[in-house]
Design an enzyme around this catalytic site. Structure first.
Site, short mmCIF file in Angstrom:
data_model
loop_
_atom_site.label_atom_id
_atom_site.label_comp_id
_atom_site.label_asym_id
_atom_site.label_seq_id
_atom_site.Cartn_x
_atom_site.Cartn_y
_atom_site.Cartn_z
N GLY A 161 15.13 -3.70 44.71
CA GLY A 161 13.80 -3.64 45.29
C GLY A 161 13.64 -2.44 46.19
CD GLU A 197 -3.44 -1.78 37.88
OE1 GLU A 197 -3.13 -2.32 36.80
OE2 GLU A 197 -3.04 -0.64 38.21
ZN ZN Z 1 -3.31 2.16 34.81
#
Ligand code: ZN
Ligand code: ADP
Ligand code: MG
Length: 623
Positions: free
Chosen positions: A210, A435
């Protein structure tokens, strides 16, 4: 949590080593060249010496091989003072001295007896080795404090349970997935019988992956606190130090200690420092030292059988992409746990944990603070709380006020914007629409799998937000329509930006790259273009030295064909772009609604997402 065998910091050890080496060198020089550091007679340029001779100021001269020593007549200098000069090859000198009537003689070369020669060669190394041994002995001596130069001995800290400052899973907020995984490891160490009895094999290695500051090291410490077994912790950068061969012997040592104390946990922080891919070193071999260390680690991890010695290796890295694939093979770090940046509710939970340490005013609203800190990792939030407390103290307040947090956020953001991704409000909005654009186009076109999650929390190093699609079944073959659908989905993000903001940002470059690649493969590799027919073309030059020419046969492509390929690729991408724009225009209200919601919660997933996306209206395919 107590730390036994407190290690010296690596930098300190390196400095100590350098100091020792330098002093050893000095010692040698001093023995070999006695004249060098002794305070000798005052040095004079040769020309001045000759001048003094000619002026008749010189009384006595002693000519040596490397040095001429002389005295002046008393009226020109303090009596008894000796001057020196470095001679140049000058056959005239004796003649000149004789002319001037100066008393002169040659000094014999220093005669070394064999004993002094022997001593000067043998003693310094002996002293050197002696000092070395002394430090080694001090460093290796069991429970005592580690010596300055305990080279080769593992610097693993051992955390022992039962101390006041014990870290537990309760100190780590968010990262539920990682916690679940690690709780299982702890269970295994506490009651191995429960697992082995039904033949379950617990993973040998667990890799925490991460971005920096998301709590990987903290999680490992929590495991140590909960497990009730010895916990060896070492950082990858500590393996790679000054002397060759030390890293690998340190690994060997570490595992030797660990096996003696099994069941136990070995934690290697910053694994990428040793685990870098061996092939990524470029042409000229690369770093042998690190390679040996890595090899030793692989050997050790293979060495203990999963059943007998319960040594579990935990490791953490924020650069999984550079790790050597050998490390990720089954039987080594075969489990990888993603420790991602926290979402809104996780951030609030983390703030709650850290706010316990400071006095909060009545007006503090942690949720509001969490809302204003997208992209912050746990470490940034801990830092934020501390920063706010400092500001409160500076303003002579009794407790930390919301106002202090507001100011602290600005400070922390200013610092973070330089080094990583923290989005401002406008950027956040653009990313949200982008998105949702991917998701809505993806919901209508085939070949993408189901959209499972959209998020505007920056993830990893590259993406600002992301849309996660999971295939509903394993797919090996795709038809043309599905590929076109994929391309449209890739362009959905940019299309949404165009529709909503009437402008384009740089955020879509990766999408465009992927869409173009896909379209190009459709034309040149899959034979899906009517114009070019079912032929395989490979465009572009490949670097010669990669040596995979055989696997990638290239056809020479004529200029006309090349142009045709370009125009076909362009046609495919533009059609897909049109399709994406149509879908989004037709569903403009829904786009607005989902984006608004995403801005509020930052993540939409699961059932909620499915029901939202099922409202997307189909549009007639424009072909
Ligand atoms: Zn994109
Ligand atoms: P990493 O090893 O992933 O780079 P660390 O574990 O060193 O990050 O995190 C640094 C500090 O940030 C921790 O000591 C802790 O105070 C805080 N922190 C990070 N993540 C969390 C979390 N999920 N919950 C609570 N505190 C956290
Ligand atoms: Mg760390």
């Amino acid at each position: 949590m107590a730390i036994k065998e407190q290690p010296k910091s690596p930098r300190f050890r390196i400095i100590a080593n350098i100091l020792l080496a330098v002093s050893g060198l000095f010692l040698l020089l001093n023995l070999f060249l006695p004249g060098l550091f002794a305070s000798g007679p005052a040095g004079v340029p040769y020309s001045l010496f000759i001048h003094q001779v000619q002026e008749g100021e010189v009384s006595r001269v002693s000519v040596g091989q490397n040095q001429i020593l002389y005295q002046l007549k008393t009226e020109n200098a303090e009596p008894g003072q000796v001057f020196s000069t470095t001679p140049i090859f000058d056959l005239e000198l004796p003649k000149l001295l004789e002319q001037k009537g100066i008393e002169f003689a040659a000094t014999p070369p220093p005669k070394n007896s064999w004993i002094t020669t022997l001593l000067s060669w043998v003693i310094p190394p002996l002293i050197f080795i002696g000092i070395w041994q002394f430090f080694l002995a001090r460093g290796g001596g069991g429970g005592g404090p580690q010596g300055v130069l305990s080279i080769g001995k593992s610097k693993a800290k051992v955390y022992v349970e039962g101390e006041s400052a014990k870290i537990t899973f309760a100190d780590v907020a968010g990262v539920e997935e990682a916690k679940t995984e690690l709780v299982e490891i702890v269970d295994f160490l506490k009651t191995p019988g429960r697992f082995t009895q039904i033949g379950a094999r617990i993973p040998k290695g667990v890799l925490l992956v991460g971005p920096p500051g998301t709590g990987k090291t903290l999680l490992a410490k929590a495991v140590a606190g909960e497990a009730g077994v010895p916990f060896f912790s070492i950082s990858g950068s500590e393996f790679v130090e000054l002397f060759v061969g030390v890293g690998s012997s340190r690994v060997r040592d570490l595992f030797e200690q660990a096996k003696k104390q099994a069941p136990c946990i070995v934690f290697i922080d910053e694994l990428d420092a040793i685990g870098k891919s061996r092939s990524s070193n470029g042409f000229y071999g690369g770093n042998d030292e690190r390679e040996q260390t890595l090899n030793q680690l692989l050997t050790e991890m293979d060495g203990f059988a999963a059943g007998d010695a319960t040594v579990i290796v935990l490791a953490a890295t924020n650069r999984p992409e550079v790790l050597d694939p050998a490390l990720l093979r089954p039987g080594r770090f075969d489990r990888q746990v993603l420790v991602d940046r926290p979402d809104l509710s996780d951030r609030e939970a983390i703030l709650k944990i850290h706010a316990q340490k400071v006095k909060l005013g009545d007006d503090v609203n942690l949720k509001a603070i969490a809302t204003r800190t997208p992209g912050f990792a746990g470490a940034d939030l801990a830092n934020l709380v501390n920063e706010a407390a400092l500001l409160a103290a500076r303003n002579l307040r009794e407790s930390v006020a919301q106002e202090d947090f507001a100011e602290a956020i600005e400070r922390v953001v200013a610092g973070l914007e330089k080094k990583s991704r923290v989005m401002n409000e406008t950027e956040k909005k653009i990313v949200a629409y982008h998105e949702v654009g991917h998701a809505m186009v993806g919901a209508l076109t085939t070949g993408n799998g189901r959209v499972e999650k959209i998020s505007i929390i920056p993830r990893g190093m590259a993406a600002l937000g992301y849309t996660l699609q999971l295939p509903t079944e394993d797919r090996f073959l795709m038809n043309e329509e599905e590929l076109r659908g994929q391309i449209a989905t890739l362009l959905g993000g940019r299309s949404a930006e165009e529709i909503v903001f009437n402008s384009i940002t740089t955020g879509a470059s990766n999408d465009l790259q992927r869409a173009t690649d896909l379209a190009e493969r459709m034309v040149t590799a899959y034979g899906m273009s009517k114009v070019l027919g079912p032929l395989a073309y490979q465009q572009g030059q490949q670097p010669m030295f990669l040596g995979n020419g055989a696997a990638n046969p290239r056809r020479a492509v004529s200029e006309d064909t090349s142009k045709a390929i370009d125009s076909e690729v362009k046609e495919i991408v533009e059609t897909a772009h049109e399709q994406a724009l149509n879908i989004l225009r037709e569903n403009r209200d829904l786009l607005e609604a989902i984006a608004t919601q995403l801005l509020e919660t930052e993540v939409i997933e699961g059932e909620k997402l499915h029901s939202l996306l099922s409202q997307v209206k189909r549009v007639a395919l424009h072909n």
